[in-house]
Write a protein that holds these residues in place. Structure first.
Motif, mmCIF file in Angstrom:
data_model
loop_
_atom_site.group_PDB
_atom_site.id
_atom_site.type_symbol
_atom_site.label_atom_id
_atom_site.label_comp_id
_atom_site.label_asym_id
_atom_site.label_seq_id
_atom_site.Cartn_x
_atom_site.Cartn_y
_atom_site.Cartn_z
ATOM 1 N N HIS A 14 28.163 4.732 -9.085
ATOM 2 C CA HIS A 14 27.456 3.492 -8.750
ATOM 3 C C HIS A 14 26.061 3.800 -8.190
ATOM 4 O O HIS A 14 25.089 3.119 -8.525
ATOM 5 C CB HIS A 14 28.265 2.669 -7.754
ATOM 6 N N ARG A 45 37.926 -1.899 -11.699
ATOM 7 C CA ARG A 45 36.944 -2.989 -11.669
ATOM 8 C C ARG A 45 35.533 -2.443 -11.547
ATOM 9 O O ARG A 45 34.618 -2.855 -12.255
ATOM 10 C CB ARG A 45 37.235 -3.951 -10.522
ATOM 11 N N GLU A 46 35.342 -1.497 -10.652
ATOM 12 C CA GLU A 46 34.015 -0.913 -10.453
ATOM 13 C C GLU A 46 33.571 -0.092 -11.655
ATOM 14 O O GLU A 46 32.401 -0.126 -12.023
ATOM 15 C CB GLU A 46 33.974 -0.084 -9.173
ATOM 16 N N THR A 49 32.394 -2.485 -14.172
ATOM 17 C CA THR A 49 31.082 -3.001 -13.759
ATOM 18 C C THR A 49 29.978 -1.996 -14.078
ATOM 19 O O THR A 49 28.945 -2.349 -14.659
ATOM 20 C CB THR A 49 31.078 -3.316 -12.251
ATOM 21 N N SER A 53 27.194 -2.417 -17.098
ATOM 22 C CA SER A 53 25.793 -2.406 -16.673
ATOM 23 C C SER A 53 24.993 -1.289 -17.337
ATOM 24 O O SER A 53 23.811 -1.453 -17.635
ATOM 25 C CB SER A 53 25.698 -2.250 -15.154
ATOM 26 N N THR A 66 35.207 2.518 -20.390
ATOM 27 C CA THR A 66 34.824 1.268 -19.730
ATOM 28 C C THR A 66 35.749 0.141 -20.170
ATOM 29 O O THR A 66 36.245 -0.632 -19.340
ATOM 30 C CB THR A 66 33.361 0.911 -20.062
ATOM 31 N N CYS A 83 37.320 -11.952 -12.496
ATOM 32 C CA CYS A 83 36.282 -10.978 -12.114
ATOM 33 C C CYS A 83 35.700 -10.295 -13.346
ATOM 34 O O CYS A 83 34.479 -10.172 -13.467
ATOM 35 C CB CYS A 83 36.855 -9.922 -11.174
ATOM 36 N N ILE A 87 31.826 -10.412 -14.640
ATOM 37 C CA ILE A 87 31.061 -9.167 -14.795
ATOM 38 C C ILE A 87 30.538 -9.047 -16.229
ATOM 39 O O ILE A 87 29.366 -8.751 -16.448
ATOM 40 C CB ILE A 87 31.938 -7.949 -14.432
ATOM 41 N N HIS A 90 27.786 -11.610 -16.798
ATOM 42 C CA HIS A 90 26.580 -11.243 -16.044
ATOM 43 C C HIS A 90 25.818 -10.098 -16.703
ATOM 44 O O HIS A 90 24.590 -10.067 -16.678
ATOM 45 C CB HIS A 90 26.956 -10.876 -14.608
ATOM 46 N N THR A 91 26.541 -9.167 -17.299
ATOM 47 C CA THR A 91 25.904 -8.001 -17.925
ATOM 48 C C THR A 91 25.641 -8.202 -19.421
ATOM 49 O O THR A 91 25.124 -7.297 -20.074
ATOM 50 C CB THR A 91 26.775 -6.742 -17.734
#
Length: 116
Positions: A14, A45-46, A49, A53, A66, A83, A87, A90-91
Motif C-alpha cells: 500500500h 480486501r486491501e 484495493t 488501483s 487481485t 465493499c 472499490i 471507484h477505481t
C-alpha cells in the motif's frame, strides 16, 4: 518486524502504491501478502484495493491474484461484496471484477450489475 505477517506485506504494498513506486519490492509485498493471508478477509480486501488501483502496472499473474482476492472477499458475505463493488467502481474496474467472479457467486450475491 514480522516477516510472516500478511498485514506487514499488505501495508508495504500500500505504501509503494501511495508513492507510485511499482518495483521489485512492490511485487514482493503483493506476493507475500497474498501467500501469507489467503483466509484473512482484511488482507484480501486491501490486496484487491491495491490491485485495482495499480491495475495498469500489474502483470497478468498479479491481476489474477487481485481478482482472486476480490473473489475471496465477495464470497465472505454481503458486507464485503458491497465493499468490493465500491472499490471496483471507484477505481474503474467494475467490469474486471464482474468478469472475474463465477456466475454462481454473482447470483448468490445478487450482483445484477454483473449479470448483464
Amino acid at each position: 518486524m514480522r516477516p510472516t505477517w500478511p498485514y506487514t506485506w499488505e501495508r508495504l504494498a500500500h505504501a509503494k502504491l501511495y508513492l507510485q513506486t511499482f518495483d521489485e519490492t512492490f511485487d514482493q509485498a503483493l506476493e507475500q501478502a497474498f501467500q501469507l493471508g489467503p483466509w484473512r478477509i482484511g488482507v484480501n480486501r486491501e490486496l484487491a484495493t491495491i490491485g485495482f488501483s495499480a491495475w495498469p502496472h500489474l502483470s497478468a499473474e498479479q491481476r489474477e491474484a487481485t481478482l482472486e482476492s476480490a473473489r475471496r472477499s465477495v464470497a465472505d458475505g454481503p458486507r464485503e461484496t458491497r465493499c468490493m463493488l465500491e472499490i471496483a467502481q471507484h477505481t474503474g474496474r467494475l467490469q474486471d471484477l464482474c468478469n472475474g467472479l463465477p456466475s454462481d457467486l454473482k447470483t448468490a450475491r445478487k450482483l445484477t450489475q454483473c449479470l448483464n
